[in-house]
Design an enzyme around this catalytic site. Sequence first.
Site, PDB file in Angstrom:
ATOM      1  N   ARG A 104      51.479  83.565 -33.660  1.00  0.00           N
ATOM      2  CA  ARG A 104      51.878  84.678 -34.607  1.00  0.00           C
ATOM      3  C   ARG A 104      51.011  84.630 -35.630  1.00  0.00           C
ATOM      4  NH1 ARG A 104      57.909  85.860 -37.270  1.00  0.00           N
ATOM      5  NH2 ARG A 104      58.113  86.875 -35.253  1.00  0.00           N
ATOM      6  N   HIS A 131      54.908  93.020 -31.032  1.00  0.00           N
ATOM      7  CA  HIS A 131      55.870  92.115 -31.181  1.00  0.00           C
ATOM      8  C   HIS A 131      56.622  91.999 -29.718  1.00  0.00           C
ATOM      9  CE1 HIS A 131      58.208  88.950 -32.351  1.00  0.00           C
ATOM     10  NE2 HIS A 131      59.130  89.641 -33.104  1.00  0.00           N
ATOM     11  N   GLN A 134      59.873  90.289 -28.950  1.00  0.00           N
ATOM     12  CA  GLN A 134      61.257  90.952 -29.505  1.00  0.00           C
ATOM     13  C   GLN A 134      61.724  92.154 -28.548  1.00  0.00           C
ATOM     14  OE1 GLN A 134      63.049  90.231 -32.475  1.00  0.00           O
ATOM     15  NE2 GLN A 134      64.532  91.446 -31.387  1.00  0.00           N
ATOM     16  N   ASP A 219      63.400  98.636 -38.571  1.00  0.00           N
ATOM     17  CA  ASP A 219      62.963  97.554 -38.884  1.00  0.00           C
ATOM     18  C   ASP A 219      62.498  97.423 -40.525  1.00  0.00           C
ATOM     19  OD1 ASP A 219      61.511  94.771 -38.960  1.00  0.00           O
ATOM     20  OD2 ASP A 219      59.671  95.679 -37.991  1.00  0.00           O
ATOM     21  N   CYS A 259      65.334  94.009 -35.277  1.00  0.00           N
ATOM     22  CA  CYS A 259      64.978  92.702 -35.001  1.00  0.00           C
ATOM     23  C   CYS A 259      65.074  91.678 -35.916  1.00  0.00           C
ATOM     24  CB  CYS A 259      63.194  92.988 -34.839  1.00  0.00           C
ATOM     25  SG  CYS A 259      62.565  93.212 -36.049  1.00  0.00           S
ATOM     26  N   ARG A 287      66.529  86.402 -27.922  1.00  0.00           N
ATOM     27  CA  ARG A 287      65.401  85.669 -28.038  1.00  0.00           C
ATOM     28  C   ARG A 287      65.062  84.524 -27.219  1.00  0.00           C
ATOM     29  NH1 ARG A 287      61.932  87.448 -32.159  1.00  0.00           N
ATOM     30  NH2 ARG A 287      60.327  86.403 -30.877  1.00  0.00           N
TER      31      ARG A 287
HETATM   32  N1  NVA Z   1      57.775  94.268 -38.738  1.00  0.00           N
HETATM   33  C1  NVA Z   1      58.350  93.024 -39.022  1.00  0.00           C
HETATM   34  C2  NVA Z   1      58.849  92.452 -38.129  1.00  0.00           C
HETATM   35  C3  NVA Z   1      59.524  91.025 -38.432  1.00  0.00           C
HETATM   36  C4  NVA Z   1      59.988  90.339 -36.952  1.00  0.00           C
HETATM   37  C5  NVA Z   1      56.946  92.268 -39.388  1.00  0.00           C
HETATM   38  O1  NVA Z   1      55.928  92.311 -39.024  1.00  0.00           O
HETATM   39  O2  NVA Z   1      57.028  91.439 -40.635  1.00  0.00           O
HETATM   40  N1   CP Z   2      62.656  89.106 -35.084  1.00  0.00           N
HETATM   41  C1   CP Z   2      61.844  88.103 -35.430  1.00  0.00           C
HETATM   42  O1   CP Z   2      60.606  87.837 -34.888  1.00  0.00           O
HETATM   43  O2   CP Z   2      62.456  87.207 -36.399  1.00  0.00           O
HETATM   44  P1   CP Z   2      61.371  85.958 -37.241  1.00  0.00           P
HETATM   45  O3   CP Z   2      60.506  86.542 -38.025  1.00  0.00           O
HETATM   46  O4   CP Z   2      62.486  85.342 -37.941  1.00  0.00           O
HETATM   47  O5   CP Z   2      60.857  85.113 -36.097  1.00  0.00           O
END
Ligand code: NVA
Ligand code: CP
Length: 305
Positions: A104, A131, A134, A219, A259, A287
Amino acid sequence: MNVQHFRSLLDFSPRELDALIDRATELKALHRSGQPSPQFPGSVMAMIFAKSSTRTRVSFEAGMAQLGGHAMFLSPGDTQLGRGEPIEDTARVVSSMVDVVMIRTFGHDIVERFAAHSSVPVINALTDDFHPCQLLADMQTYREHRGSIVGKRVCWLGDGNNMCNSYINAARQFDFELHIACPEGFAPRADLLEANADRVTVFSDPRDAARDAALLVTDVWASMGQEEEQARRAAALTPYQLNEDLLGVAATDALYMHCLPAHRDEEISAGLMDAPDTVIWDEAENRLHAQKALLERLLSGAREG
Ligand code: NVA
Ligand code: CP
């Protein structure tokens, strides 16, 4: 190196993705019935997290343990990555010691570069652009509640972010129509819109986009790394809130998803978040099951390959 990665949904064929979703539902039933499936004793996953996480970390770590393996949490602050060791050198070394790597991070190029120098499968667990994990959970959740999503209309509301880009890839791979409602300046990646113009349309009016949709999705307005833009983003994105009014113009059996983490009464109304029949909590739980199906596939491939 000829290794199967999961950098985006495009790394798997539509048929492979379908099989993954079915397997995720099977693994969920096995898990719920208390039957262990420790198929990969001794397998190790390295998890590199340059951004925060609750669901992704817990689901991958729990999933790997349930498959009989081990997951190792690595943050840039505690590894030499944080002191400038090149991603390519890190990929060579880490992949020589583990069976699968999950990352990540910020720039999507980091996952691409890691994968290019990795001798084991690499999973994108969120970048600024995509992502895909997800989306596995979202597609599993839709299928479990409503059956096939093929030919249905899905409506994305709000920021054209990493999740929105992944929904564009999902529209192609899972064969649905995607309506994106966003204000000017918040559109998803132009190259993705262009490549998928046959099934993806951008609207400025959220009601036009949501009409007759089978699934509404939103989101956060400020993704990780954009925290300082929160006020400017909220001002532009407020009309795109996922709420009861908008659900009213969607199909009568429409589902809605997020998500998580969510901000009640910002991108989604508190009423929808806390509705007793929301599938958002199933979506989060899935997930675990979807990623176990993914790990099973990647670890088996690595063993055969
Ligand atoms: N768009 C959000 C998704 C978090 C799971 C981010 O990148 O922070
Ligand atoms: N939806 C998601 O990826 O959540 P986290 O940021 O908690 O991993």
